[in-house]
Design a protein around this motif. Structure first.
Motif, PDB file in Angstrom:
ATOM      1  N   GLN A  57      -6.557  21.238   5.108  1.00 47.14           N
ATOM      2  CA  GLN A  57      -5.641  22.183   4.475  1.00 47.14           C
ATOM      3  C   GLN A  57      -6.291  22.950   3.330  1.00 47.14           C
ATOM      4  O   GLN A  57      -5.595  23.649   2.589  1.00 47.14           O
ATOM      5  CB  GLN A  57      -4.407  21.427   3.937  1.00 47.14           C
ATOM      6  N   SER A  58      -7.601  22.840   3.182  1.00 44.29           N
ATOM      7  CA  SER A  58      -8.271  23.559   2.099  1.00 44.29           C
ATOM      8  C   SER A  58      -8.248  25.059   2.383  1.00 44.29           C
ATOM      9  O   SER A  58      -8.289  25.485   3.548  1.00 44.29           O
ATOM     10  CB  SER A  58      -9.717  23.086   1.966  1.00 44.29           C
ATOM     11  N   PRO A  59      -8.185  25.902   1.361  1.00 41.58           N
ATOM     12  CA  PRO A  59      -8.119  27.363   1.570  1.00 41.58           C
ATOM     13  C   PRO A  59      -9.296  27.906   2.365  1.00 41.58           C
ATOM     14  O   PRO A  59      -9.130  28.800   3.189  1.00 41.58           O
ATOM     15  CB  PRO A  59      -8.100  27.913   0.139  1.00 41.58           C
ATOM     16  N   GLY A  65      -2.108  13.546  10.253  1.00 40.36           N
ATOM     17  CA  GLY A  65      -2.166  13.728   8.811  1.00 40.36           C
ATOM     18  C   GLY A  65      -2.845  15.021   8.438  1.00 40.36           C
ATOM     19  O   GLY A  65      -3.413  15.731   9.276  1.00 40.36           O
ATOM     20  N   SER A  66      -2.769  15.348   7.179  1.00 41.14           N
ATOM     21  CA  SER A  66      -3.452  16.515   6.623  1.00 41.14           C
ATOM     22  C   SER A  66      -4.045  16.120   5.287  1.00 41.14           C
ATOM     23  O   SER A  66      -3.575  15.188   4.622  1.00 41.14           O
ATOM     24  CB  SER A  66      -2.480  17.682   6.444  1.00 41.14           C
ATOM     25  N   VAL A  67      -5.104  16.806   4.898  1.00 41.06           N
ATOM     26  CA  VAL A  67      -5.790  16.473   3.653  1.00 41.06           C
ATOM     27  C   VAL A  67      -6.224  17.756   2.965  1.00 41.06           C
ATOM     28  O   VAL A  67      -6.622  18.733   3.605  1.00 41.06           O
ATOM     29  CB  VAL A  67      -7.006  15.562   3.918  1.00 41.06           C
ATOM     30  N   ARG A  68      -6.111  17.720   1.653  1.00 38.81           N
ATOM     31  CA  ARG A  68      -6.579  18.839   0.837  1.00 38.81           C
ATOM     32  C   ARG A  68      -7.171  18.271  -0.444  1.00 38.81           C
ATOM     33  O   ARG A  68      -6.524  17.489  -1.144  1.00 38.81           O
ATOM     34  CB  ARG A  68      -5.448  19.797   0.513  1.00 38.81           C
ATOM     35  N   ALA A  69      -8.403  18.642  -0.728  1.00 39.28           N
ATOM     36  CA  ALA A  69      -9.077  18.187  -1.935  1.00 39.28           C
ATOM     37  C   ALA A  69      -9.157  19.335  -2.923  1.00 39.28           C
ATOM     38  O   ALA A  69      -9.607  20.436  -2.578  1.00 39.28           O
ATOM     39  CB  ALA A  69     -10.469  17.671  -1.602  1.00 39.28           C
ATOM     40  N   THR A  70      -8.697  19.072  -4.128  1.00 38.20           N
ATOM     41  CA  THR A  70      -8.795  20.045  -5.208  1.00 38.20           C
ATOM     42  C   THR A  70      -9.529  19.378  -6.357  1.00 38.20           C
ATOM     43  O   THR A  70      -8.980  18.498  -7.037  1.00 38.20           O
ATOM     44  CB  THR A  70      -7.400  20.504  -5.670  1.00 38.20           C
ATOM     45  N   GLY A  71     -10.757  19.789  -6.556  1.00 39.71           N
ATOM     46  CA  GLY A  71     -11.568  19.104  -7.558  1.00 39.71           C
ATOM     47  C   GLY A  71     -11.777  17.666  -7.137  1.00 39.71           C
ATOM     48  O   GLY A  71     -12.277  17.384  -6.048  1.00 39.71           O
ATOM     49  N   SER A  72     -11.373  16.737  -7.989  1.00 38.68           N
ATOM     50  CA  SER A  72     -11.534  15.313  -7.689  1.00 38.68           C
ATOM     51  C   SER A  72     -10.252  14.691  -7.175  1.00 38.68           C
ATOM     52  O   SER A  72     -10.176  13.470  -7.040  1.00 38.68           O
ATOM     53  CB  SER A  72     -11.993  14.567  -8.949  1.00 38.68           C
ATOM     54  N   ARG A  73      -9.231  15.510  -6.889  1.00 42.94           N
ATOM     55  CA  ARG A  73      -7.940  14.976  -6.458  1.00 42.94           C
ATOM     56  C   ARG A  73      -7.701  15.265  -4.982  1.00 42.94           C
ATOM     57  O   ARG A  73      -8.062  16.340  -4.465  1.00 42.94           O
ATOM     58  CB  ARG A  73      -6.801  15.559  -7.303  1.00 42.94           C
ATOM     59  N   LEU A  74      -7.088  14.305  -4.326  1.00 43.81           N
ATOM     60  CA  LEU A  74      -6.768  14.404  -2.899  1.00 43.81           C
ATOM     61  C   LEU A  74      -5.263  14.458  -2.720  1.00 43.81           C
ATOM     62  O   LEU A  74      -4.528  13.669  -3.314  1.00 43.81           O
ATOM     63  CB  LEU A  74      -7.294  13.183  -2.144  1.00 43.81           C
ATOM     64  N   ARG A  75      -4.826  15.369  -1.882  1.00 41.95           N
ATOM     65  CA  ARG A  75      -3.425  15.394  -1.479  1.00 41.95           C
ATOM     66  C   ARG A  75      -3.388  15.136   0.030  1.00 41.95           C
ATOM     67  O   ARG A  75      -3.931  15.917   0.814  1.00 41.95           O
ATOM     68  CB  ARG A  75      -2.772  16.736  -1.800  1.00 41.95           C
ATOM     69  N   ILE A  76      -2.777  14.021   0.406  1.00 43.34           N
ATOM     70  CA  ILE A  76      -2.766  13.606   1.807  1.00 43.34           C
ATOM     71  C   ILE A  76      -1.328  13.366   2.252  1.00 43.34           C
ATOM     72  O   ILE A  76      -0.531  12.765   1.527  1.00 43.34           O
ATOM     73  CB  ILE A  76      -3.590  12.317   2.010  1.00 43.34           C
ATOM     74  N   ARG A  77      -1.024  13.856   3.440  1.00 45.07           N
ATOM     75  CA  ARG A  77       0.268  13.576   4.049  1.00 45.07           C
ATOM     76  C   ARG A  77       0.020  12.975   5.423  1.00 45.07           C
ATOM     77  O   ARG A  77      -0.816  13.473   6.193  1.00 45.07           O
ATOM     78  CB  ARG A  77       1.109  14.841   4.189  1.00 45.07           C
ATOM     79  N   VAL A  78       0.739  11.890   5.737  1.00 47.67           N
ATOM     80  CA  VAL A  78       0.584  11.245   7.040  1.00 47.67           C
ATOM     81  C   VAL A  78       1.946  11.120   7.710  1.00 47.67           C
ATOM     82  O   VAL A  78       2.987  11.071   7.040  1.00 47.67           O
ATOM     83  CB  VAL A  78      -0.055   9.843   6.901  1.00 47.67           C
ATOM     84  N   TRP A 135       7.651   7.230  10.608  1.00 50.44           N
ATOM     85  CA  TRP A 135       7.384   7.083   9.179  1.00 50.44           C
ATOM     86  C   TRP A 135       6.534   8.246   8.726  1.00 50.44           C
ATOM     87  O   TRP A 135       5.719   8.779   9.480  1.00 50.44           O
ATOM     88  CB  TRP A 135       6.647   5.763   8.941  1.00 50.44           C
ATOM     89  N   SER A 136       6.746   8.679   7.509  1.00 51.00           N
ATOM     90  CA  SER A 136       5.899   9.708   6.911  1.00 51.00           C
ATOM     91  C   SER A 136       5.812   9.446   5.416  1.00 51.00           C
ATOM     92  O   SER A 136       6.711   8.842   4.821  1.00 51.00           O
ATOM     93  CB  SER A 136       6.451  11.113   7.185  1.00 51.00           C
ATOM     94  N   ASN A 137       4.735   9.902   4.824  1.00 46.07           N
ATOM     95  CA  ASN A 137       4.564   9.698   3.387  1.00 46.07           C
ATOM     96  C   ASN A 137       3.518  10.681   2.879  1.00 46.07           C
ATOM     97  O   ASN A 137       2.677  11.182   3.636  1.00 46.07           O
ATOM     98  CB  ASN A 137       4.122   8.265   3.092  1.00 46.07           C
ATOM     99  N   SER A 138       3.586  10.951   1.587  1.00 49.41           N
ATOM    100  CA  SER A 138       2.621  11.824   0.928  1.00 49.41           C
ATOM    101  C   SER A 138       1.958  11.057  -0.202  1.00 49.41           C
ATOM    102  O   SER A 138       2.587  10.208  -0.852  1.00 49.41           O
ATOM    103  CB  SER A 138       3.308  13.080   0.375  1.00 49.41           C
ATOM    104  N   PHE A 139       0.680  11.356  -0.414  1.00 47.98           N
ATOM    105  CA  PHE A 139      -0.089  10.656  -1.437  1.00 47.98           C
ATOM    106  C   PHE A 139      -0.870  11.682  -2.259  1.00 47.98           C
ATOM    107  O   PHE A 139      -1.429  12.639  -1.710  1.00 47.98           O
ATOM    108  CB  PHE A 139      -1.074   9.675  -0.802  1.00 47.98           C
ATOM    109  N   LEU A 140      -0.936  11.465  -3.547  1.00 48.88           N
ATOM    110  CA  LEU A 140      -1.753  12.270  -4.453  1.00 48.88           C
ATOM    111  C   LEU A 140      -2.631  11.297  -5.227  1.00 48.88           C
ATOM    112  O   LEU A 140      -2.147  10.535  -6.062  1.00 48.88           O
ATOM    113  CB  LEU A 140      -0.875  13.092  -5.398  1.00 48.88           C
ATOM    114  N   ARG A 141      -3.922  11.303  -4.920  1.00 52.46           N
ATOM    115  CA  ARG A 141      -4.825  10.309  -5.505  1.00 52.46           C
ATOM    116  C   ARG A 141      -6.138  10.978  -5.943  1.00 52.46           C
ATOM    117  O   ARG A 141      -6.475  12.083  -5.488  1.00 52.46           O
ATOM    118  CB  ARG A 141      -5.158   9.207  -4.485  1.00 52.46           C
ATOM    119  N   GLU A 142      -6.859  10.249  -6.754  1.00 45.96           N
ATOM    120  CA  GLU A 142      -8.212  10.648  -7.084  1.00 45.96           C
ATOM    121  C   GLU A 142      -9.121  10.337  -5.893  1.00 45.96           C
ATOM    122  O   GLU A 142      -8.904   9.362  -5.161  1.00 45.96           O
ATOM    123  CB  GLU A 142      -8.703   9.901  -8.324  1.00 45.96           C
ATOM    124  N   LEU A 143     -10.149  11.171  -5.719  1.00 48.43           N
ATOM    125  CA  LEU A 143     -11.066  10.964  -4.596  1.00 48.43           C
ATOM    126  C   LEU A 143     -11.728   9.592  -4.672  1.00 48.43           C
ATOM    127  O   LEU A 143     -11.987   8.955  -3.650  1.00 48.43           O
ATOM    128  CB  LEU A 143     -12.137  12.060  -4.581  1.00 48.43           C
TER     129      LEU A 143
END
Length: 707
Positions: A145-147, A205-218, A230-238
């Motif tokens: 999902q990165s630009p 799932g989808s993944v997008r990294a912004t700097g050192s942060r990851l936004r993942i949805r599964v 089931w579905s969930n979203s996560f916002l974590r450090e890489l």
């Protein structure tokens, strides 16, 4: 019995104490309930109190049986005998043992139930109660999902790691990432992919990294209905990606299996403290997946860079070892390093990985592959089995294990292993092709054809399905059909020398010399062309020159001797075939399935009257033939053996079986080893059939070259 027991309960005054026990317990539970809700105590306090009451009941009943609880105190209950005899027996060792055993059992049962309740509460709190019982899943490559769409290595790498984690969970069939990726690239929906792979659930799932942060949805989908489980979203450090992979994997298992995996279990063994090392590793995996020599060299450099950033990164050592092994010279590898050097370097990196993390399944899979490269087939199987013990869904371990089993001639086991590899990774070309070839070796031609036709549908751009079909038709003596498939394969890969070699062999068998000359100018075919054109004088001059140029080369002498045996002078044939024969190693003498050049040397020994050599060779070839699978070549070898020994009827029968299996060699009528049966009418009919069939196929094949 029951009446007596009830009477004894009444006499011992057991009922009243137990009623009092229940009353007091009920009051205590009410108080505990109020305190827990009011003071926000641990949620296990209430269940624990109830378990204490329930598990304490057998203890209270036991004590009530042996003691009287009155307002005046506690007294030992009289037994019936004691009422007649004033002396009361004390609460002795047997009684204390019974009480102790009852307390221990009650405490153990209570502890087990409390643990179960704790797991259920944790699962409920995390929303991970089982919602569907399933034992198979495919993890699709996550969407980038990165630009700039430049994080595919991260998206695919995450799905690969989760696939590996799920594969190590007991009772789970996890489809390989490669097949999921192929189908995703073809634009199939997740549900269609799940159905094609034969799994009950699909994780997307989808993944997008912004700097050192990851936004993942599964999202976990049910294949049959397409509904989201089931579905969930996560916002974590890489840097926390490994914990996130474990969390997602645990959630999936808990949702689909009738059990609960706690935090700390099913953890990633691929972790590193260096984010940069992890990124380099994922880029190395991306290059490795391309499966070209150039990409493998790039992967090696990237894995080495990952290790430079984190020398303790166990998984990077495994990736480097795997890549180096694949860069060794060989028909199934990428031909850069000498096999011994590649194996040594790979082993050195595997040892480093083992020291740091010995429970990574891929370590043992690559170890098995390295041992295979060293021809250590039994040892390689042990390593593959260890890998599959850790991760039963590791498809590449099954495929590599197949190679070792085949080398040990354990063909049934090889087919079983390759079938499992294909089941786990059905879109991987090599899995289907290898299985088809194994079935062909077993004489299961119809099954092999089905495999190759399915492969053609899945990978119409690949040469392998056409090559596989060509091999089947060639073994059946259907050279025109083999040529048809090879022409399709060559149109897809015009520079493939192996395909051209196969095509030329079929052209030679059909005697299509003019077309062969248009296809190649390779002098390797010159001798056969001269024979087919009847230019025997030119042939023998050519062979005499080659013998003079290589006087110590047995194989040059043998070739010249064999041509003389069919078309020239018998005495020269015998001398050339026999010369220096004993200097050969046994492995070179008895090359199977033809048992050549030994079988030709037996003919020469028979002509010479050398009974010892003749009998020794016949005995050895006969013994080796017993281990061969039935095929056109093995039946033809038996026909030659029987003819040399004068067993005409059996020789004819074996020759007929060879022809039924697809034997169509044009030189059969010139074979001196069959001289004993050439006067037989049955033999003449067989030869006439071969000639007619080859002529018919030659006409059919010629049409394939008309533009």
């Amino acid at each position: 019995m029951i009446k007596r027991f009830l009477s004894e309960l009444k006499r011992r005054k057991v009922i009243k104490p137990l009623v009092a026990y229940f009353g007091i317990s009920w009051l205590l539970l009410q108080v505990v309930g109020l305190i827990v809700s009011f003071m926000n105590l641990h949620p296990l306090v209430g269940p624990a109190s109830l378990l204490v009451v329930v598990c304490g009941f057998p203890v209270a009943a036991y004590l009530s049986w042996h003691f009287d609880f009155t307002m005046d105190g506690i007294e030992r209950t009289h037994s019936i005998d004691e009422e007649l005899n004033p002396k009361i027996e004390p609460f002795g060792p047997a009684n204390w043992f019974g009480l102790s055993a009852l307390v221990i059992i009650s405490a153990f049962v209570g502890y087990q139930y409390l643990g179960s309740i704790n797991e259920q509460q944790l699962a409920s709190k995390e929303g991970l109660t089982t919602v569907k019982k399933a034992d198979s899943i495919a993890v699709l490559p996550f969407t980038d999902q990165s630009p700039d769409k430049d994080q595919a290595y991260l998206a695919v790498g995450l799905s690969e790691e989760i696939t590996s984690l799920l594969g190590s969970a007991d009772g789970f069939k996890v489809s390989a990432s490669r097949s999921s990726q192929i189908l995703s690239e073809r634009g199939l929906t997740p549900v269609d992919i799940g159905k094609r792979l034969g799994v009950e659930t699909v994780l997307t799932g989808s993944v997008r990294a912004t700097g050192s942060r990851l936004r993942i949805r599964v999202e976990l989908l049910e294949t049959e209905s397409g509904r989201a489980i089931w579905s969930n979203s996560f916002l974590r450090e890489l840097k926390d990606v490994f914990e996130l992979e474990s969390e997602i994997s645990r959630a999936v298992v808990n949702l689909l299996q009738d059990r609960y995996i706690k935090v700390g279990e099913l953890t990633s063994l691929s972790s590193t403290n260096s984010v940069d090392a992890y990124v380099m590793y994922l880029k190395g995996r991306e290059a490795y997946r391309k499966q070209t020599t150039e990409a493998m060299k790039e992967a090696r450099q990237l894995f080495e860079q990952a290790l430079a950033l984190d020398p303790e990164y166990a998984t990077a050592y495994v990736g480097l070892a795997d890549t180096i092994a694949m860069l060794s010279e060989g028909s199934t590898t990428f031909g850069v390093l000498k096999p011994e050097i590649a194996a040594t370097l790979a082993e050195q990196n595997l040892e480093k990985a083992l020291v740091r993390e010995p429970e990574i399944a891929q370590i043992y899979a690559v170890m098995g592959w390295v041992r295979f490269l060293r021809n250590q087939y039994e040892e390689s199987i042990e390593a593959f089995d260890k890998a599959l013990e850790i991760n039963p869904s590791l498809s590449i371990a099954y495929m590599w294990k197949t190679n070792s089993l085949s080398m040990l001639q354990r063909y049934d086991e090889a087919i079983e292993a390759q079938t499992k590899a294909r089941e786990l990774d059905p879109l991987f070309v090599s899995h289907s092709y290898n299985l088809g070839i194994l079935l062909l070796w077993q004489g299961r031609d119809a099954e092999a054809i089905d495999i190759f036709n399915t492969l053609k549908q899945d990978h119409p751009e690949s040469t392998f399905p056409y090559q596989g079909l060509a091999d089947v038709y060639f073994s059946q003596g259907k050279f025109a059909a083999s040529i048809r498939e090879l022409k399709k394969a060559i149109s897809l890969s015009p520079e493939n020398p192996d395909l051209k070699l196969r095509l030329n062999s079929s052209l030679l068998n059909l005697g299509l010399i003019d077309i062969l000359k248009q296809q190649t100018s390779d002098p390797w075919y010159d001798s056969t062309i001269l024979m087919l054109e009847g230019k025997l004088e030119e042939l023998f001059k050519k062979m005499a020159f080659e013998q003079a140029a290589s006087p110590d080369d047995y194989w040059t002498a043998f070739e010249a001797g064999w041509y003389h045996a069919m078309f020239g002078q018998q005495d020269k044939a015998v001398a050339l075939i026999s010369a220096n024969y004993e200097l050969l190693e046994d492995a070179d003498k008895y090359y199977m399935p033809q048992c050549s050049p030994a079988i030709e040397a037996a003919w020469a020994a028979q002509v010479q009257g050398n009974a010892d050599r003749f009998n020794k060779i016949i005995k050895m070839c006969t013994q080796l033939l017993k281990n061969e699978l039935p095929s056109e070549i093995s039946f033809y070898l038996d026909a030659r053996l029987q003819a040399l020994q004068g067993n005409k009827a059996q020789a004819i029968k074996s020759l007929e079986q060879a022809v039924d299996q697809g034997w169509r060699e044009w030189w059969t009528k010139h074979d001196p080893l069959l001289d004993n049966i050439k006067s037989e009418d049955a033999y003449k009919k067989i030869v006439a059939f071969i000639d007619a069939d080859l002529a018919s196929q030659a006409g059919e094949a010629r049409l394939l070259f008309i533009e």
